[in-house]
Design an enzyme around this catalytic site. Structure first.
Site, mmCIF file in Angstrom:
data_model
loop_
_atom_site.group_PDB
_atom_site.id
_atom_site.type_symbol
_atom_site.label_atom_id
_atom_site.label_comp_id
_atom_site.label_asym_id
_atom_site.label_seq_id
_atom_site.Cartn_x
_atom_site.Cartn_y
_atom_site.Cartn_z
ATOM 1 C CB SER A 133 -0.996 -0.074 1.130
ATOM 2 O OG SER A 133 -2.040 0.629 0.908
ATOM 3 C CG ASN A 134 -0.062 4.493 -1.511
ATOM 4 O OD1 ASN A 134 -1.053 5.336 -0.553
ATOM 5 N ND2 ASN A 134 -1.211 3.798 -2.466
ATOM 6 C CD GLU A 135 3.263 6.473 5.053
ATOM 7 O OE1 GLU A 135 3.073 7.691 5.458
ATOM 8 O OE2 GLU A 135 3.593 5.995 5.428
ATOM 9 C CB SER A 136 -2.689 8.183 0.213
ATOM 10 O OG SER A 136 -4.289 8.328 -0.291
ATOM 11 C CB ALA B 191 -2.069 7.259 -3.164
#
Ligand code: CTP
Length: 217
Positions: free
Chosen positions: A31-34, A98
């Site tokens: 996943s990512n930091e969004s 994102a």
């Protein structure tokens, strides 16, 4: 006259927000930091203007703004499927999510164990996710499409290339400091280049400016 959109001026606005999550096994994912805050702020600003808002959200810890219809999704492919469905009746789309560009080639039914990986190394095979926005915006008709781009170098050139590739009307360019931050600086571009620069603003203020891009039907 009231500031709220009425009758013909009331648009159906679809907003995507947050990260997507791509599972490796039942307990691990990419996943990512969004944080989702930008998309949620746009949804709130659009609904305050009297528009009908559908918010397609990846996994985030945020409250649904009043009056917004929220659809929760996990993966990029789920986001595409919900966006396709919402797009038909939409007048405009803000693609603030994102989206993970890749997902594991296989989602294991049981836990991925160290012993499966071999000698101190593990290789995870990834496959490309669909480009959610490009897929739906190919046949956008009269709908307005606003993309987002997070760039670390040659921002304007890359953002404009994305605008064309994804058939967007605007691209909102921000840098990595925007991730998980409360204040942000963005440049709004259309195919002719810079339309507006917003410096060190709250996401609420940026959201109001973005909703201001919407044109009547
Ligand atoms: N986007 C999308 N589907 C994807 C990836 C991105 O719809 N699989 C959307 C994002 O929501 C955003 C815009 O496309 O509105 C730009 O995303 P970005 O990740 O910066 O673009 P990419 O095309 O993935 O390019 P890059 O190679 O720079 O990561």
């Amino acid at each position: 006259m009231s500031q709220r959109a009425r009758g013909d001026a009331r648009l159906h606005v679809v907003v995507t927000a947050g990260p997507t999550r791509e599972y490796i096994d039942p307990v691990r994912y990419l996943s990512n930091e969004s944080s989702g805050r930008m998309g949620f702020a746009i949804a709130a600003a659009a609904t305050r203007k009297g528009h009908r808002v559908t918010l397609i959200a990846g996994p985030v810890h945020l409250e649904t703004p009043d009056g917004v219809c929220r659809i929760d999704v996990t993966s990029a492919r789920e986001m595409l499927s919900e966006l396709r469905a919402a797009f038909r009746a939409a007048d405009a789309v803000f693609m603030a999510a994102a989206v993970a560009d890749y997902r594991p080639a296989r989602r294991l039914a049981g836990k991925w164990r160290k012993k499966d990986a071999g000698e101190g190394r593990a290789v995870l095979e990834l496959v490309e996710n669909p480009d959610v926005l490009a897929t739906v915006a190919k046949s956008k008709g009269a709908r307005q499409v606003i993309a987002f781009a997070l760039e670390t170098g040659q921002g304007t050139r890359r953002a404009l290339a994305k605008l064309r590739r994804k058939n967007a009307d605007y691209v909102v360019l921000n840098d990595a400091s925007a991730l998980n931050a409360t204040r942000t600086s963005v440049t709004i571009l259309d195919e002719g280049g810079e339309v507006r620069r917003l410096e060190n603003q709250t996401k609420g203020a940026v959201a109001r400016a973005l909703v201001g891009l919407l044109r009547r039907r």
